[in-house]
Every structure is written in structure tokens, then in C-alpha cells.
Design a protein around this motif. Structure first.
Motif: not given
Length: 172
Positions: A50, A52-54
């Protein structure tokens, strides 16, 4: 066959460096929240995905570890809610102990900690293991400072009761 691997971007390299530090820094927090190493590793991995996604936005923050800590707590709470609907088995399979496992006092303490409701356990871990202030814990959990104080007091009373009275056994 040729290697199609692309070199990592600067953002990906900074994320990899963050993960190397974050894993060491947050695995114990995840273990205290989840109760065992296997669930803790899964919890931390899911939380790091999560992050990494941001990552492009988060990497500019002063402390992306604070964001990861919040994601860990939120993921643990969400997972706890999902597991309440799962069915339990009567017999737990044996697990071999590994080098570096904790001593018997830590096992008893972890068992007592796991007997707390999820929110109380999160408050105790964040206050006393992560050494956050009541205000920081309240912000992280999305509740009032008064709630943090009362949950902490109830949790510590229960832990004292479980750990002080030999007639009470703690599940391990």
C-alpha cells in the motif's frame, strides 16, 4: 533468451532503500499487533504494498515511517474484522521453534497481549512499544485522547490481572 529487466527508477531505488530500513524497524510492531511472525510478515508485506502504491507522494514526507505505522494498524484492524468471520479449527498444528525465538516470559507476555481486544492491543503497543504520545496514538487510530487513555487503562489493568495472578493461565 535475452534479459528484459529494466533498471530501477530513482523512485523505485528510494522505495527499496525505505523497505530495507522499514522491515527491520516495523516487523516487531507487526508481530505485537498480529501475534505471530507469519501473520506479522504478511501484515507488513501488505502494508508495504500500500505504501508503494503511493510512494512518489510519500517519499517527499518528513517521516514516511509514520504513514507505514498507520497503514499497519489499519490493516491489522481490517484483518481482525475479516478473521472474526472465519471458522476456527480445534487442533493447531505443531510448529518447530527456530533459533532466535523469544524466551518464556516474552511468550507469556505476548499471550496476555493477544488476549486484549484489537483496539486495546493497538493502544498498548503504540503507547508502550512505539513510545508514542496519547495525542499521536489518538490521531493514528482516529479516536479521542480520552479514548486512548481509557483503552490504555483498561488494557493495563487486564494485563496486570493476567500476569500477576498465577491462577490465570494465558493462552499461548
Amino acid at each position: 533468451m535475452t534479459d528484459q529487466t529494466q533498471p530501477l527508477s530513482a523512485a523505485d531505488r528510494s522505495y527499496v532503500a525505505f523497505v530495507e530500513v522499514a522491515w527491520q524497524r516495523h516487523i516487531r510492531l507487526a508481530m505485537l499487533l498480529a501475534g505471530d511472525r507469519w501473520r506479522a510478515e504478511e501484515l507488513l508485506q501488505d502494508s508495504l504494498v500500500k505504501v508503494y502504491e503511493r510512494w512518489r507522494r510519500l517519499s517527499r514526507l518528513d517521516d514516511p515511517h509514520a504513514y507505514l505505522r498507520r497503514v499497519l494498524v489499519n490493516n491489522h484492524t481490517s484483518g481482525w474484522r475479516r478473521r472474526r468471520r472465519e471458522s476456527l479449527v480445534a487442533d493447531v498444528p505443531d510448529r518447530a521453534t527456530r533459533a532466535g525465538d523469544v524466551g518464556p516470559d516474552a511468550v507469556v507476555l505476548r499471550g496476555a497481549l493477544m488476549s486484549l481486544p484489537a483496539k486495546q492491543r493497538a493502544v498498548v503497543v503504540l503507547r508502550h512499544y512505539e513510545d508514542l504520545t496519547e495525542r499521536e496514538v489518538a490521531r493514528l487510530l482516529g479516536c479521542s485522547v480520552g479514548t486512548v487513555k481509557s483503552q490504555n487503562a483498561r488494557a493495563l489493568d487486564k494485563l496486570r490481572h493476567l500476569l500477576d495472578e498465577p491462577s490465570h493461565t494465558v493462552s499461548r
